[in-house]
Design a protein around this motif. Structure first.
Motif, mmCIF file in Angstrom:
data_model
loop_
_atom_site.group_PDB
_atom_site.id
_atom_site.type_symbol
_atom_site.label_atom_id
_atom_site.label_comp_id
_atom_site.label_asym_id
_atom_site.label_seq_id
_atom_site.Cartn_x
_atom_site.Cartn_y
_atom_site.Cartn_z
ATOM 1 N N LEU A 35 0.827 -1.215 0.000
ATOM 2 C CA LEU A 35 0.000 0.000 0.000
ATOM 3 C C LEU A 35 0.858 1.260 0.000
ATOM 4 C CD1 LEU A 35 -2.838 -0.974 2.536
ATOM 5 C CD2 LEU A 35 -2.986 -0.818 0.042
ATOM 6 N N TYR A 36 2.100 1.120 0.424
ATOM 7 C CA TYR A 36 3.014 2.270 0.395
ATOM 8 C C TYR A 36 3.189 2.791 -1.024
ATOM 9 C CZ TYR A 36 7.385 4.894 0.866
ATOM 10 O OH TYR A 36 8.351 5.871 0.828
ATOM 11 N N GLY A 37 3.086 1.889 -1.996
ATOM 12 C CA GLY A 37 3.274 2.286 -3.385
ATOM 13 C C GLY A 37 2.081 2.953 -4.025
ATOM 14 N N ILE A 38 0.954 3.070 -3.309
ATOM 15 C CA ILE A 38 -0.231 3.725 -3.874
ATOM 16 C C ILE A 38 0.071 5.163 -4.278
ATOM 17 C CG2 ILE A 38 -2.487 4.671 -3.207
ATOM 18 C CD1 ILE A 38 -3.095 2.114 -1.798
ATOM 19 N N GLN A 39 1.035 5.756 -3.599
ATOM 20 C CA GLN A 39 1.326 7.174 -3.867
ATOM 21 C C GLN A 39 1.769 7.445 -5.294
ATOM 22 O OE1 GLN A 39 5.088 8.584 -1.986
ATOM 23 N NE2 GLN A 39 5.120 6.536 -1.046
ATOM 24 N N ILE A 40 2.239 6.413 -6.023
ATOM 25 C CA ILE A 40 2.672 6.686 -7.400
ATOM 26 C C ILE A 40 1.493 7.058 -8.294
ATOM 27 C CG2 ILE A 40 4.600 5.096 -7.137
ATOM 28 C CD1 ILE A 40 3.206 3.225 -9.089
ATOM 29 N N ALA A 41 0.262 6.762 -7.848
ATOM 30 C CA ALA A 41 -0.910 7.191 -8.605
ATOM 31 C C ALA A 41 -1.064 8.702 -8.567
ATOM 32 C CB ALA A 41 -2.166 6.531 -8.050
ATOM 33 N N PHE A 42 -0.424 9.352 -7.597
ATOM 34 C CA PHE A 42 -0.512 10.803 -7.448
ATOM 35 C C PHE A 42 0.811 11.492 -7.783
ATOM 36 C CE2 PHE A 42 -3.326 8.657 -4.463
ATOM 37 C CZ PHE A 42 -4.555 9.230 -4.762
ATOM 38 N N ARG A 43 1.747 10.743 -8.390
ATOM 39 C CA ARG A 43 3.059 11.294 -8.730
ATOM 40 C C ARG A 43 3.417 10.987 -10.180
ATOM 41 N NH1 ARG A 43 6.281 12.703 -4.309
ATOM 42 N NH2 ARG A 43 5.451 12.084 -2.262
ATOM 43 N N ASP A 44 4.267 11.811 -10.757
ATOM 44 C CA ASP A 44 4.881 11.499 -12.050
ATOM 45 C C ASP A 44 6.057 10.572 -11.764
ATOM 46 O OD1 ASP A 44 3.336 12.919 -13.988
ATOM 47 O OD2 ASP A 44 4.179 14.793 -13.225
ATOM 48 N N PHE A 45 5.749 9.283 -11.652
ATOM 49 C CA PHE A 45 6.738 8.337 -11.161
ATOM 50 C C PHE A 45 7.916 8.198 -12.114
ATOM 51 C CE2 PHE A 45 8.395 3.984 -10.746
ATOM 52 C CZ PHE A 45 8.825 4.054 -9.436
ATOM 53 N N ARG A 46 9.105 8.280 -11.540
ATOM 54 C CA ARG A 46 10.350 8.040 -12.272
ATOM 55 C C ARG A 46 11.183 7.062 -11.452
ATOM 56 N NH1 ARG A 46 7.436 10.406 -14.970
ATOM 57 N NH2 ARG A 46 7.722 12.290 -16.232
ATOM 58 N N PHE A 47 11.797 6.096 -12.131
ATOM 59 C CA PHE A 47 12.611 5.121 -11.411
ATOM 60 C C PHE A 47 13.783 5.795 -10.702
ATOM 61 C CE2 PHE A 47 10.526 2.213 -14.398
ATOM 62 C CZ PHE A 47 10.151 1.211 -13.532
ATOM 63 N N SER A 48 14.290 6.848 -11.304
ATOM 64 C CA SER A 48 15.433 7.544 -10.703
ATOM 65 C C SER A 48 15.051 8.237 -9.406
ATOM 66 C CB SER A 48 16.005 8.560 -11.687
ATOM 67 O OG SER A 48 15.007 9.498 -12.071
ATOM 68 N N GLY A 49 13.803 8.696 -9.311
ATOM 69 C CA GLY A 49 13.369 9.411 -8.116
ATOM 70 C C GLY A 49 12.745 8.515 -7.066
ATOM 71 N N GLY A 50 12.250 7.345 -7.489
ATOM 72 C CA GLY A 50 11.598 6.455 -6.534
ATOM 73 C C GLY A 50 10.223 6.965 -6.129
ATOM 74 N N PHE A 51 9.674 6.366 -5.081
ATOM 75 C CA PHE A 51 8.333 6.741 -4.642
ATOM 76 C C PHE A 51 8.268 8.183 -4.142
ATOM 77 C CE2 PHE A 51 7.572 2.039 -3.711
ATOM 78 C CZ PHE A 51 6.927 1.853 -4.920
ATOM 79 N N THR A 52 9.216 8.553 -3.306
ATOM 80 C CA THR A 52 9.151 9.873 -2.672
ATOM 81 C C THR A 52 9.872 10.951 -3.464
ATOM 82 O OG1 THR A 52 11.110 9.304 -1.335
ATOM 83 C CG2 THR A 52 8.940 8.862 -0.382
ATOM 84 N N GLY A 53 10.767 10.555 -4.370
ATOM 85 C CA GLY A 53 11.526 11.552 -5.119
ATOM 86 C C GLY A 53 10.871 12.003 -6.409
ATOM 87 N N SER A 54 9.838 11.315 -6.838
ATOM 88 C CA SER A 54 9.136 11.692 -8.070
ATOM 89 C C SER A 54 8.233 12.895 -7.802
ATOM 90 C CB SER A 54 8.298 10.523 -8.586
ATOM 91 O OG SER A 54 9.121 9.405 -8.890
ATOM 92 N N PRO A 55 8.083 13.798 -8.778
ATOM 93 C CA PRO A 55 7.272 15.015 -8.564
ATOM 94 C C PRO A 55 5.798 14.701 -8.360
ATOM 95 C CG PRO A 55 7.930 14.810 -10.868
ATOM 96 C CD PRO A 55 8.693 13.778 -10.125
ATOM 97 N N TRP A 56 5.155 15.528 -7.562
ATOM 98 C CA TRP A 56 3.746 15.359 -7.248
ATOM 99 C C TRP A 56 2.895 15.727 -8.462
ATOM 100 C CZ3 TRP A 56 1.544 12.930 -3.327
ATOM 101 C CH2 TRP A 56 0.167 13.126 -3.097
ATOM 102 N N ALA A 57 1.880 14.894 -8.763
ATOM 103 C CA ALA A 57 1.030 15.141 -9.934
ATOM 104 C C ALA A 57 -0.437 15.331 -9.564
ATOM 105 C CB ALA A 57 1.155 13.976 -10.911
ATOM 106 N N GLY A 58 -0.778 15.108 -8.308
ATOM 107 C CA GLY A 58 -2.164 15.279 -7.896
ATOM 108 C C GLY A 58 -3.089 14.279 -8.568
ATOM 109 N N LEU A 59 -4.204 14.770 -9.095
ATOM 110 C CA LEU A 59 -5.207 13.909 -9.738
ATOM 111 C C LEU A 59 -5.033 13.859 -11.251
ATOM 112 C CD1 LEU A 59 -8.360 15.007 -7.688
ATOM 113 C CD2 LEU A 59 -6.895 13.013 -7.295
#
Length: 305
Positions: A35-59
């Protein structure tokens, strides 16, 4: 100092709770930790940034899905196919369990039960391949039998045919899962007090009335619980089956959310978009389970919680 009754009861039955430990660990590792990975639905996920390092994308990706020109079609197809599987397929394991329970020859009963749940362990790849061999209009045994018996004038293209698509999907799903799903009902029937059957016989009830007045009420609570859980799968029509059975000719009625999510996430690498659609499915499933659970509690006094 007053002891907590719950802790006292757990300690008294500690050996039984110990048997639950592997299941609890499994659910924690594979159902709650991810469930920790759910946040990628709200981020512009990049492998280089990981879960917390990827920019926020909202909805952004939720809007992207609902703006997709086929989103309504995907949702409609998913609900329709899942609804058909639920309404038609849910009662079949109950019927099979009751019929198996009425067989008095133990050896014959166990043979039928084994044959009924054996398809559950066969992958959809094998099942669909077998269906292709059986249903092909070019020398398939099903078409040959129907034509030779005079029921058909010409062979029929059963697969990749919009006229037969739902029948093939629902029928193959029931055939594959009916035996396995009936096991829990067989266990519930085995737990029914045999004195109830004896009392019914004394009152003059035949085997059919015994099934109606004793067996069915005996599995009612289990059926309600399983129906509540099954209602949560209304937004999930099944990935493997639809991926293999759906084709260009049936895309308009066979494209579902599960295949769309896998295709976008793994096929196209759009992980954030796929996570957003998957989260949408899960949210609807949670709402459905809560709603059906509440209705069941009011109607039958049986519920999950």
């Amino acid at each position: 100092m007053r002891t907590n009754p719950l802790l006292k009861r757990i300690w008294r039955h500690r050996l039984l709770y110990l048997f639950l430990l592997p299941a609890v660990v499994w659910f924690f590792l594979f159902s709650y930790v991810p469930l920790y990975g759910i946040q990628i639905a709200f981020r512009d996920f990049r492998f280089s940034g990981g879960f917390t390092g990827s920019p926020w994308a909202g909805l952004k990706y939720f809007r992207q899905f609902f703006d997709y020109y086929q989103s309504s079609q995907l949702i409609r197809n998913t609900i329709l196919i899942s609804g058909l599987k639920l309404t038609i397929g849910f009662a079949m394991p109950i019927v099979l369990a009751i019929l198996l329970n009425e067989i008095r020859n133990l050896k014959f009963k166990k043979t039928l039960q084994t044959l009924s749940y054996l398809p559950y362990f066969v992958s959809w790849v094998v099942v669909v391949t077998l269906m292709q061999r059986l249903l092909t209009p070019y020398g398939g045994p099903v078409n040959d039998l129907l034509v030779s018996s005079g029921l058909l004038k010409d062979p029929i293209q059963f697969l990749n045919n919009t006229s037969w698509f739902y029948q093939i999907v629902i029928g193959s799903d029931i055939w594959k899962n009916i035996g396995w799903n009936s096991i829990i009902y067989m266990a519930a029937i085995a737990g029914i007090d045999q004195q109830l059957y004896e009392a019914a016989k004394i009152d003059g009830a035949g085997r059919f009335r015994q099934m109606w007045h004793v067996t069915l009420p005996g599995v009612r609570n289990i059926a309600v619980i399983l129906f509540i859980l099954a209602a949560g799968s209304l937004m999930s029509a099944g990935y493997e089956q639809l991926l293999l059975l759906n084709g260009p000719a049936t895309a308009a009625i066979g494209s579902v959310l599960d295949v769309h999510v896998i295709g976008a996430g793994i096929g196209e690498g759009r992980l954030s978009y796929a996570a957003a659609v998957g989260l949408f499915q899960s949210a609807i499933a949670l709402v459905l389970i809560l709603a059906v659970n509440r209705i069941a509690r009011k109607v039958s006094d049986v519920s999950l919680f």
